[in-house]
Motif scaffolding. Structure first.
Motif, PDB file in Angstrom:
ATOM      1  N   PHE A 154       0.843  -1.206   0.000  1.00  0.00           N
ATOM      2  CA  PHE A 154       0.000   0.000   0.000  1.00  0.00           C
ATOM      3  C   PHE A 154       0.878   1.256   0.000  1.00  0.00           C
ATOM      4  N   MET A 155       1.998   1.200   0.717  1.00  0.00           N
ATOM      5  CA  MET A 155       2.925   2.339   0.738  1.00  0.00           C
ATOM      6  C   MET A 155       3.553   2.502  -0.651  1.00  0.00           C
ATOM      7  N   ASP A 176      -5.485  -7.474  -0.165  1.00  0.00           N
ATOM      8  CA  ASP A 176      -4.099  -7.034  -0.319  1.00  0.00           C
ATOM      9  C   ASP A 176      -3.407  -7.799  -1.437  1.00  0.00           C
ATOM     10  N   GLY A 177      -2.217  -7.373  -1.738  1.00  0.00           N
ATOM     11  CA  GLY A 177      -1.432  -8.030  -2.769  1.00  0.00           C
ATOM     12  C   GLY A 177       0.029  -7.697  -2.580  1.00  0.00           C
ATOM     13  N   THR A 178       0.908  -8.581  -3.052  1.00  0.00           N
ATOM     14  CA  THR A 178       2.343  -8.317  -2.955  1.00  0.00           C
ATOM     15  C   THR A 178       3.021  -8.705  -4.269  1.00  0.00           C
ATOM     16  N   ALA A 179       4.075  -7.983  -4.590  1.00  0.00           N
ATOM     17  CA  ALA A 179       4.819  -8.242  -5.825  1.00  0.00           C
ATOM     18  C   ALA A 179       5.928  -9.257  -5.568  1.00  0.00           C
ATOM     19  N   ASP A 180       6.516  -9.747  -6.650  1.00  0.00           N
ATOM     20  CA  ASP A 180       7.662 -10.651  -6.516  1.00  0.00           C
ATOM     21  C   ASP A 180       8.894  -9.843  -6.100  1.00  0.00           C
ATOM     22  N   LEU A 181       9.837 -10.529  -5.483  1.00  0.00           N
ATOM     23  CA  LEU A 181      11.022  -9.866  -4.938  1.00  0.00           C
ATOM     24  C   LEU A 181      12.128  -9.833  -5.983  1.00  0.00           C
ATOM     25  N   THR A 193      17.107  -5.241 -13.555  1.00  0.00           N
ATOM     26  CA  THR A 193      16.127  -6.190 -12.990  1.00  0.00           C
ATOM     27  C   THR A 193      14.718  -5.587 -12.942  1.00  0.00           C
ATOM     28  N   ALA A 194      14.638  -4.265 -12.730  1.00  0.00           N
ATOM     29  CA  ALA A 194      13.320  -3.628 -12.597  1.00  0.00           C
ATOM     30  C   ALA A 194      12.911  -2.909 -13.884  1.00  0.00           C
ATOM     31  N   ALA A 195      13.539  -3.297 -15.002  1.00  0.00           N
ATOM     32  CA  ALA A 195      13.321  -2.579 -16.272  1.00  0.00           C
ATOM     33  C   ALA A 195      11.844  -2.532 -16.683  1.00  0.00           C
ATOM     34  N   LYS A 196      11.105  -3.596 -16.354  1.00  0.00           N
ATOM     35  CA  LYS A 196       9.682  -3.642 -16.759  1.00  0.00           C
ATOM     36  C   LYS A 196       8.837  -2.604 -16.007  1.00  0.00           C
ATOM     37  N   GLY A 197       9.346  -2.154 -14.870  1.00  0.00           N
ATOM     38  CA  GLY A 197       8.598  -1.189 -14.063  1.00  0.00           C
ATOM     39  C   GLY A 197       7.656  -1.882 -13.094  1.00  0.00           C
ATOM     40  N   TYR A 198       7.327  -1.186 -12.040  1.00  0.00           N
ATOM     41  CA  TYR A 198       6.487  -1.741 -10.974  1.00  0.00           C
ATOM     42  C   TYR A 198       5.040  -1.836 -11.419  1.00  0.00           C
ATOM     43  N   ASP A 199       4.490  -3.010 -11.354  1.00  0.00           N
ATOM     44  CA  ASP A 199       3.063  -3.219 -11.605  1.00  0.00           C
ATOM     45  C   ASP A 199       2.456  -3.467 -10.228  1.00  0.00           C
ATOM     46  N   CYS A 200       1.760  -2.466  -9.708  1.00  0.00           N
ATOM     47  CA  CYS A 200       1.273  -2.587  -8.318  1.00  0.00           C
ATOM     48  C   CYS A 200       0.191  -3.666  -8.221  1.00  0.00           C
ATOM     49  N   PRO A 201       0.364  -4.606  -7.295  1.00  0.00           N
ATOM     50  CA  PRO A 201      -0.629  -5.674  -7.164  1.00  0.00           C
ATOM     51  C   PRO A 201      -1.896  -5.225  -6.428  1.00  0.00           C
ATOM     52  N   ILE A 202      -1.863  -4.032  -5.845  1.00  0.00           N
ATOM     53  CA  ILE A 202      -3.031  -3.548  -5.095  1.00  0.00           C
ATOM     54  C   ILE A 202      -3.976  -2.828  -6.042  1.00  0.00           C
ATOM     55  N   GLU A 203      -5.249  -3.192  -6.020  1.00  0.00           N
ATOM     56  CA  GLU A 203      -6.216  -2.541  -6.907  1.00  0.00           C
ATOM     57  C   GLU A 203      -6.391  -1.074  -6.499  1.00  0.00           C
ATOM     58  N   PRO A 204      -6.663  -0.202  -7.481  1.00  0.00           N
ATOM     59  CA  PRO A 204      -6.662   1.246  -7.210  1.00  0.00           C
ATOM     60  C   PRO A 204      -7.621   1.686  -6.099  1.00  0.00           C
ATOM     61  N   ASP A 205      -8.781   1.031  -6.005  1.00  0.00           N
ATOM     62  CA  ASP A 205      -9.754   1.501  -5.008  1.00  0.00           C
ATOM     63  C   ASP A 205      -9.681   0.717  -3.692  1.00  0.00           C
ATOM     64  N   VAL A 218      -8.638  -0.435   0.020  1.00  0.00           N
ATOM     65  CA  VAL A 218      -8.155   0.224   1.247  1.00  0.00           C
ATOM     66  C   VAL A 218      -7.598  -0.856   2.175  1.00  0.00           C
ATOM     67  N   PRO A 219      -6.593  -0.514   2.991  1.00  0.00           N
ATOM     68  CA  PRO A 219      -6.038  -1.529   3.893  1.00  0.00           C
ATOM     69  C   PRO A 219      -7.099  -2.040   4.869  1.00  0.00           C
ATOM     70  N   VAL A 220      -7.149  -3.353   5.059  1.00  0.00           N
ATOM     71  CA  VAL A 220      -8.149  -3.963   5.957  1.00  0.00           C
ATOM     72  C   VAL A 220      -7.425  -4.616   7.139  1.00  0.00           C
TER      73      VAL A 220
END
Ligand SMILES: [Zn+2]
Length: 489
Positions: free
Chosen positions: A159-160, A300-305, A467-479, A481-483
């Motif tokens: 979320f941050m 929630d969602g998390t990206a690969d490391l 390694t990050a050339a593709k750019g960050y694809d945020c796994p959290i949907e735009p709307d 909110v943290p639960v």
């Protein structure tokens, strides 16, 4: 001031950070409800001379403590959330019996089974030592301690990251309590959690069942649909679920409301989004079949490391230089007794390298007495990997915005399982505290290296660019909110 002075300073002031870790151990709070820990950290950061920002990214239990000016900007990440069902007395050799209101004297049955009480305090110790270094030397540089809530559930860092917070950093460092001293390398699965709540119509199950529409049937059919989906996905993808509301305990009532929580994992965020869409379609199908409706809540969602080998090597060089903790006879004895309660896998050796590299396996086998050591008091050989592990972490989201690396240190007996009562029991021992202090020294020293050696940082950033050339694809949907996890219990 040099790195040796930094270690001395940490040794001198260690009690502040040990007390902080112990206090948080004694007041475990679940993901995104870490209000007491947040207050404690914010006050301490202020006292220690950091500029404090509350409610970072709009999350009440996320915060930042900043010191210094100019580049480089080094982030050090801390966590402080606990787990449910793991209440435990410190220093015990058997699990506490579950009783109402929590056992072992800890409220609500929660406990620090993942050692985040050490993680937060150790990272703060590191950030403070870097601050002292910057203040004493007048070097250009900024250190930011990020209080990251909800690692166990809620994905605070993701979320941050959705707010783009970590792009401002030149590099980020963190650590995790563990059973061996090593670099935390490799990549891992992404994850996404979605809650599906089905709404039907209540009715007497015998009197007028034809008037009812069962939400529980919808949940069961959804789960059945997902079981069939398993055959048609890559075998590294995961589909997990928990029925968090069955609709009640009365079989003679048609359940009008039922909820199932899904966690879906894949190798990257775009694939995870596609897999989630297929699960969404199954929910639609289940609703159609049962004549119910459903609401969908993205949790929630998390990206690969993305591992960063340059930073890993810098961390490892400091792990090699800084003396490993020395233990008293009492500490070793207790670790041995607690270790005896832990499950052991035949042929299992400590550290990630031993799994994949035959040479390292040989070396680690010698160091750990064939895996029988009860305390891994040695440093595992350096190992870098791009291997994908099935779990997920929100450190992944940070790693797409800035070069990031992590270490693990031995804070528990050698065979202590993750998220276990043994970890809670051992969480206040000398072994835990010493592992935390060792981690703080390694992180602080590496941050100092990054501040004083621009070429090192440049190399880390060059690697990151690739390694990050593709750019960050945020796994959290735009709307989304943290639960808070407590809201779903
Ligand atoms: Zn953890």
């Amino acid at each position: 001031m040099n790195k040796s002075d930094v270690y001395k300073l940490l040794d001198e002031k260690q009690q502040i950070f040990i007390d902080t870790a112990d206090k948080i151990w004694g007041d475990p709070e679940l993901s995104l409800s870490e209000h007491n820990a947040t207050k404690l950290y914010e006050e301490l950061l202020f006292e220690l001379g950091f500029e404090v920002e509350h409610a970072v990214a709009g999350i009440e239990t996320a915060f930042a403590g900043k010191f210094g000016s100019g580049r480089p900007v080094i982030g050090i990440l801390g966590e402080y959330d606990a787990l449910a069902g793991l209440s435990q007395k410190a220093g015990e050799l058997e699990p506490c019996e579950e009783v109402a209101g929590g056992c072992g004297g800890l409220a609500k049955g929660y406990g620090h089974g993942c050692g985040h009480h050490l993680l937060g305090a150790g990272s703060l110790a590191a950030a403070w030592a870097v601050k002292e270094y910057l203040a004493a030397t007048g070097e250009s540089g900024t250190v930011i301690y990020y209080g990251c809530p909800g690692e166990e559930g809620g994905a605070g860092k993701a979320f941050m990251a959705r707010e783009g917070l970590f792009y401002a950093l030149d590099a980020a460092l963190t650590w995790h309590p563990g059973t061996a001293n090593e670099i935390f390398t490799g990549t891992n699965n992404t994850s996404m959690q979605v809650e599906y709540t089905f709404n039907g119509i209540a009715a007497h199950a015998a009197g007028n069942p034809h008037m009812g529409r069962s939400a529980l049937d919808a949940v069961e059919l959804m789960n059945l649909g997902v079981q069939f989906l398993r055959e048609h996905i890559p075998n590294t993808d995961c589909l997990h679920y928990a029925i968090t509301n069955t609709g009640g305990i009365s079989p003679n009532v048609v359940q009008s409301k039922a909820t199932v929580l899904y966690m879906v994992r894949s190798n990257n965020v775009p694939n995870n989004k596609k897999l989630l869409q297929r699960v969404d379609n199954i929910a639609k199908g289940a609703a159609l079949m049962t004549d119910t409706t459903f609401t969908r809540r993205f949790i929630d969602g998390t990206a690969d490391l993305l591992p960063n080998q340059v930073l890993e090597r810098a961390l490892y060089a400091n792990m090699e230089t800084i003396p490993l903790p020395e233990y008293t006879k009492e500490e070793r004895d207790f670790a041995a007794k607690l270790d005896a309660t832990c499950p052991k896998e035949e042929g299992e050796l400590p550290g990630m390298g031993a799994k994949y590299d035959p040479e390292i396996r040989k070396k680690v086998s010698e160091l750990s007495d064939g895996g029988n050591a009860t305390l891994n008091d040695f440093l595992c050989p350096y190992f870098h990997s791009g291997e994908q592990s099935p779990g997920s972490t929100d450190v992944g989201d940070v790693s797409w915005q800035t070069p990031t690396a992590q270490i693990m240190t031995a804070t528990w007996p050698a065979h202590s399982p993750g998220h276990s009562w043994q970890n809670v029991s051992g969480g206040k021992t000398g072994v835990a505290h010493k592992g935390m202090l060792y981690a703080a020294k390694v992180l602080a020293a590496t941050a100092v290296d990054l501040i004083t050696t621009p070429e090192l940082l440049e190399k880390a950033r060059e690697e990151f660019k690739v390694t990050a050339a593709k750019g960050y694809d945020c796994p959290i949907e735009p709307d989304a909110v943290p639960v808070p996890v407590e809201e779903m219990l």
